[in-house]
Design an enzyme around this catalytic site. Structure first.
Site, PDB file in Angstrom:
ATOM      1  N   ASP A 189      -1.687   5.436 -28.731  1.00  0.00           N
ATOM      2  CA  ASP A 189      -0.578   4.753 -28.090  1.00  0.00           C
ATOM      3  C   ASP A 189       0.525   5.795 -27.889  1.00  0.00           C
ATOM      4  O   ASP A 189       0.423   6.934 -28.333  1.00  0.00           O
ATOM      5  CB  ASP A 189      -0.108   3.559 -28.942  1.00  0.00           C
ATOM      6  CG  ASP A 189       0.658   2.548 -28.096  1.00  0.00           C
ATOM      7  OD1 ASP A 189       0.719   1.389 -28.474  1.00  0.00           O
ATOM      8  OD2 ASP A 189       1.177   2.946 -27.018  1.00  0.00           O
TER       9      ASP A 189
HETATM   10  C1  GLC Z   1       3.610   1.211 -25.290  1.00  0.00           C
HETATM   11  C2  GLC Z   1       2.682   0.152 -25.766  1.00  0.00           C
HETATM   12  C3  GLC Z   1       1.322   0.207 -25.152  1.00  0.00           C
HETATM   13  C4  GLC Z   1       1.451   0.720 -23.730  1.00  0.00           C
HETATM   14  C5  GLC Z   1       1.901   2.150 -23.815  1.00  0.00           C
HETATM   15  C6  GLC Z   1       2.099   2.780 -22.413  1.00  0.00           C
HETATM   16  O1  GLC Z   1       4.476   1.616 -26.292  1.00  0.00           O
HETATM   17  O2  GLC Z   1       2.516  -0.039 -27.166  1.00  0.00           O
HETATM   18  O3  GLC Z   1       0.772  -1.110 -25.212  1.00  0.00           O
HETATM   19  O4  GLC Z   1       0.220   0.623 -23.047  1.00  0.00           O
HETATM   20  O5  GLC Z   1       3.089   2.307 -24.573  1.00  0.00           O
HETATM   21  O6  GLC Z   1       3.170   2.171 -21.765  1.00  0.00           O
END
Ligand code: GLC
Length: 751
Positions: free
Chosen positions: A285
């Protein structure tokens, strides 16, 4: 030729065809493996580490630097880059100006629509309709791929028991079975039937694993999850995503039992790779690798890179520990080259499967499909089927289209951005059709008396109340649109109390005092504690944040074009003090019941030293929720009868059929979502009091009845008991009913 010979010949042809097609797909994947190896051979260590790094343009040092880095092969993926020209320009640099010409994988969060916005996923879950959900995600993929996006970070399939958690909006609710059926539908919708089709987009099952159990419903918080709950609940929708062919997974932010999900070998290697045989790619993430330092699991970025790669994270999102440390770790012999090569294999495999080497560019023509009427019409259908009727006293709904005047009131009656909900990067408020617009269109503007009463959901300013009540008194009926602004749910947007924000409860109470028929429509990103308004309103419709077409969909329901048919995908609690509350809880040694609990107001003022029940309940909230999982009313009435089982017992490899009759005894055709629950009475570990094991959405014409048949396999009753997956002989209860709290009861055994 005799019929026998004909049937033999046709079955031979059939099996030959199957063999060829399997062979064909095996051949195809073999071909891809060969291409992966051939390309890997040519790659330097820098090329490999480049593929393992994903960047957001905002963190790439500016446009020219981004282009130079792409030219140098420093990135394998870019997230949050979109638009035909921009994507084609960057892709051209990667393919024509870099040493190896490896195409970029362009990613973005397309969580419940791209430009055509569907209800938030929790709302879509309330439709209990995988078919329309799959089509919604297919439309999302068609729209986003037309802008160059070939990877979406969806579906988000985190089970949660906590409506305070802002991200409950993004998931499929509390139940592993319902979430698994929807997870499959979402992955299939996103990826389509042919991965090399220009509209195919790689799905990303997230967040692996356990993020929804963030303590206190506070985002990014610690999670402690026993292995039985992890395997019997949390992992189920992820296994469904893997089985549906999801090309990628995303590791979570959370610390899972002391080991961050992004550095967790047990979930990422043992379960995902070894037990499930996942061949796709795992992305971290956003900066979740470097955040393992803050977790106190890693001392520095070098250790974070080491632990993430060792655990099985192939690509790093938006932090640079891999780029900054893998070379050193290799040089020091801390990691094997094979770990890096395997990660790159997983990344290249996804790119080959998507056909990016053959078709890396976006066809500008494709964007003509965006927001087309058919897509918007489907958004209206999904919003309609997602809405849940929670109360309808004296058949207040549907209102008659012949009504003389309707007071349309509330902060969300005409709030085009709020109705879209959270996680909407590309959807635009200008494309929303609000309830006010839809009702004016349906009834004629002269019949609609509109006033906000409160300017936004958190508004506490009651200065407009008198005017609002006066307007309501001049109208034949009142429809109040309230709930939450979109910003009150979603990532990082958690609430301690989950009541109606602002002075909405007071306004609803004032409207109720007019004596006019009062319909309350809630648009929210979570189940709210709506006990007060549920008591005061004549009818309550829960529309979630219903997306671009929420207005027309709600108007359709309020004026009876169709009956509401949604069912709650999550328990509604009386207040935060009841959290966590999920229907598949264990029984405890002292379960409360209607006969043995003590309501707080009934306690005498003077009491001897004693306990008020020695049972598992709360003095104020009791032991039942406000509304149970699976609950939802209709404009008609459904009667359940004649539960029958095909046998009273089955072996651990057997199956039984359970059927019941459902009659529509009302005056309107409507859908009913018939639900099948079981209970395993005794187990080697304590078992839930109920578990959903099947459901069918069925349309039943007025006055007609249908027989609903479920087939229950013994293997559907398998569970992890802390040591192994087991199917245990014993006695079981079974129910077929309209929700988790009621239904026709039967019983059977497994011998
Ligand atoms: C965010 C989220 C994730 C998302 C990623 C990209 O913090 O936790 O679900 O896909 O970053 O935006």
């Amino acid at each position: 030729m005799s019929s026998y010979k004909l049937s033999v010949l046709s079955s031979l042809i059939f099996f030959a065809a199957v063999a060829i097609s399997c062979n064909h797909s095996e051949k195809k994947s073999d071909k891809i493996e060969i291409r992966v190896e051939q390309l890997l051979e040519k790659m330097t260590l820098d090329d490999k580490i480049g593929q393992m790094t994903q960047v957001d343009p905002g963190f790439a040092g500016g446009d020219e630097q981004l282009k130079k880095s792409v030219r140098d092969g420093r990135y394998g993926s870019i997230l949050n880059l979109w638009g035909v020209e921009k994507v084609n320009e960057m892709q051209k640099i990667a393919i024509e100006e870099s040493r190896l010409g490896i195409p970029l994988l362009i990613g973005r969060d397309v969580i419940h629509g791209y430009r055509t916005i569907f209800p938030i996923p929790l709302g879509m879950a309330a439709s209990w309709n995988p078919e329309i959900v799959k089509k919604a995600f297919r439309i999302s993929a068609i729209e986003c791929s037309s802008q160059g996006i070939k990877w979406t970070f969806a579906p988000m399939i985190d089970i949660t028991w906590d409506p305070r958690w802002g991200r409950i909006a993004e998931g499929c609710g509390e139940d592993p079975y319902l979430a698994s059926t929807l997870s499959k539908a979402m992955v299939e919708g996103i990826q389509g039937d042919n991965l090399t089709d220009p509209t195919a987009v790689a799905a990303c099952a997230k967040h692996f694993a356990g993020y929804g159990f963030s303590e206190g419903g506070r985002d990014y918080n610690t999670t402690y999850i026993s292995e039985p709950v992890l395997r019997n609940v949390v992992l189920k929708p992820f296994k469904a995503a893997k089985d549906a062919g999801a090309l990628t997974f995303m590791s979570g932010f959370n610390d899972l039992n002391g080991v961050p999900a992004t550095g967790n070998e047990f979930t990422l290697r043992q379960i995902l790779r070894k037990e499930w045989g996942f061949q796709g790619m795992v992305v971290s993430d956003w900066s979740s690798i470097s955040e393992m330092i803050s977790h106190g699991f890693c001392a520095n970025e070098k250790e974070a890179a080491y632990k993430a790669l060792t655990a099985g994270v192939d690509m790093e999102m938006s932090s640079f520990t891999y780029a900054g440390n893998l070379k050193t770790l290799l040089k020091e012999g801390k990691i094997d080259q094979k770990l890096v090569d395997d990660a790159v294999r997983n990344i290249l495999r996804v790119k080959f499967k998507l056909g990016l080497f053959e078709n890396p560019y976006v066809n500008p023509e494709a964007q003509k499909q965006v927001l087309n009427p058919e897509f918007l019409d489907h958004a209206r259908t999904v919003a309609r089927e997602s809405a849940v009727l929670l109360k309808n006293k004296n058949k207040t709904l549907p209102l008659s289209p012949k009504i003389h005047s309707v007071a349309v009131i509330g902060p969300l009656a005409d709030s085009p951005r709020d109705q879209l909900g959270t996680w909407v990067f590309d959807g635009k408020a200008e494309n929303s059709v609000t309830p006010l617009t839809a009702l004016k269109e349906l009834l004629g503007a002269d019949k609609v008396n509109y006033i906000k009463g409160l300017q936004y959901s958190r508004d506490k300013n009651k200065s407009e109340f008198a005017k609002t009540v006066a307007l309501a008194k001049q109208s034949d009926a009142i429809v109040y649109f309230g709930g939450e602004e979109w910003i009150l749910s979603g990532e990082g947007q958690c609430r301690g109390e989950i009541n109606m924000p602002g002075a909405q409860d007071e306004l609803i109470e004032a409207l109720a005092s007019t004596g006019k028929p009062l319909v309350v429509v809630i648009m929210a990103g979570r189940p709210l504690a709506i006990g007060n308004l549920l008591a005061k309103a004549d009818a309550v419709l829960y529309g979630w944040h219903g997306g671009s077409m929420a207005g027309p969909a709600l108007a359709d329901l309020i004026f009876g074009k169709e009956s509401p048919s949604g069912k709650l995908p999550v328990t509604f609690v009386k207040g935060s003090g009841q959290i966590p509350f999920y229907y598949y809880h264990n029984n405890t040694g002292r379960p409360a019941s209607a006969k043995n609990w003590t309501p707080m107001d009934s306690i005498p003022v003077v009491n001897p030293q004693t306990s008020l029940g020695y049972k598992s309940f709360q003095l104020d909230y009791g032991f039942t929720p406000l509304l149970p999982f699976g609950f939802g009313l209709s404009y008609t009435t459904f009667n359940y009868s004649d539960l029958k089982l095909s046998a009273m017992s089955m072996s651990t490899t057997g199956s039984i059929e359970i059927k019941a009759n459902v009659a529509n005894s009302g005056d309107m055709d409507a859908d009913e979502i018939v639900q099948l629950y079981i209970r395993d009475r005794v187990g080697s570990i304590t078992r839930p009091v109920k578990e959903l094991k099947g459901y069918k959405r069925v349309t039943i014409k007025q006055g007609k009845n249908v027989e609903i048949i479920f087939r229950l396999e013994a293997k559907d009753l398998e569970f992890f008991n802390g040591k192994a997956n087991v199917i245990e002989p014993g006695e079981f209860d079974v129910w077929i009913g309209p929700n988790s709290a009621e239904g026709l009861h039967g019983e059977f055994t497994i011998h």
